[in-house]
Scaffold this active site. Sequence first.
Site, PDB file in Angstrom:
ATOM      1  N   THR A  45     -21.700  28.604  -0.758  1.00 40.03           N
ATOM      2  CA  THR A  45     -20.948  27.344  -0.704  1.00 40.03           C
ATOM      3  C   THR A  45     -21.235  26.409  -1.882  1.00 40.03           C
ATOM      4  O   THR A  45     -20.768  25.271  -1.894  1.00 40.03           O
ATOM      5  CB  THR A  45     -21.288  26.612   0.606  1.00 40.03           C
ATOM      6  OG1 THR A  45     -22.721  26.482   0.706  1.00 40.03           O
ATOM      7  CG2 THR A  45     -20.794  27.390   1.815  1.00 40.03           C
ATOM      8  N   GLU A  46     -21.990  26.895  -2.868  1.00 43.14           N
ATOM      9  CA  GLU A  46     -22.465  26.024  -3.941  1.00 43.14           C
ATOM     10  C   GLU A  46     -21.349  25.300  -4.697  1.00 43.14           C
ATOM     11  O   GLU A  46     -21.514  24.134  -5.089  1.00 43.14           O
ATOM     12  CB  GLU A  46     -23.316  26.830  -4.931  1.00 43.14           C
ATOM     13  CG  GLU A  46     -24.701  27.200  -4.416  1.00 43.14           C
ATOM     14  CD  GLU A  46     -24.715  28.457  -3.580  1.00 43.14           C
ATOM     15  OE1 GLU A  46     -25.813  28.943  -3.266  1.00 43.14           O
ATOM     16  OE2 GLU A  46     -23.624  28.965  -3.217  1.00 43.14           O
ATOM     17  N   VAL A  47     -20.213  25.986  -4.940  1.00 42.12           N
ATOM     18  CA  VAL A  47     -19.155  25.341  -5.732  1.00 42.12           C
ATOM     19  C   VAL A  47     -18.643  24.064  -5.076  1.00 42.12           C
ATOM     20  O   VAL A  47     -18.127  23.178  -5.761  1.00 42.12           O
ATOM     21  CB  VAL A  47     -17.972  26.305  -5.995  1.00 42.12           C
ATOM     22  CG1 VAL A  47     -18.374  27.404  -6.954  1.00 42.12           C
ATOM     23  CG2 VAL A  47     -17.395  26.867  -4.705  1.00 42.12           C
TER      24      VAL A  47
END
Length: 267
Positions: free
Chosen positions: A139-141
Amino acid sequence: MSDTTLTIEERPVTGGVATWVWMNRPEVHNAFNAQVIAELTEAFQALSQTERVRVVILAGRGKSFSAGADLDWMKAAGAASEAENREDAMRLAEMLAAIATCRKPTIARVHGAALGGGMGLACACDICVASERAQFGTTEVRFGIIPSAISPYVLRAIGPRQALRYFQTGERIPAARALALGIAHEVAPETELDSVIDGLIAELVKGGPNALWEAKSLVAAVAHQPIDAALRAETAARIARVRATPEAREGLAAFLEKRPARWIAES
């Protein structure tokens, strides 16, 4: 390990113990910060060298396996310099490497969320057992960053084609999809997770302790290599070296004499 972010539990198994490493920050869904990273690194490095340990299980207390990075830790990283961020990222990379290169078989026990770095932890382990309600995701983006440190382990699990999708969408990956992608090896109801893991442990301890490490090392050496003369020589050298070990001689003798090998018989 008192006053730490982890609790360590030993359970007897054939030939030694299975060590359960519990991330113990349930109030923040076992999100990790600098302390968690340091303690996981130390724990796995120590367990790797502990003879009585046959298998290591990584698990999380509370509702989640690990929801990734602690928000306060992320805020501090956002205010830090590039050099400080590089040092911080290197510590995270070293933690994942300590798990991935542990000389013992490693099993991730995943329930609830395994997001961002939590998915990295699951993929760094040799085997992943997930509950039916587990949720994975890179989910980093969605925070304006990238799943950089965890990428070698996630790519090892799902390959570059699938990573192109999930690294960019950041979407949640339900357990059934995680099984199909190769993130999870087994999916079971949460109430049956431990029995599935016990079954895996029972199979793992049938193997020679050194052979288990050599098999793990073999995968890392051979994966994605061209099947050429160099690789043929490498694999021949590995089996020749392992065949000459006392453990291999004991395993063959036990088979011929129709008796349990010493690492099974001794408990």
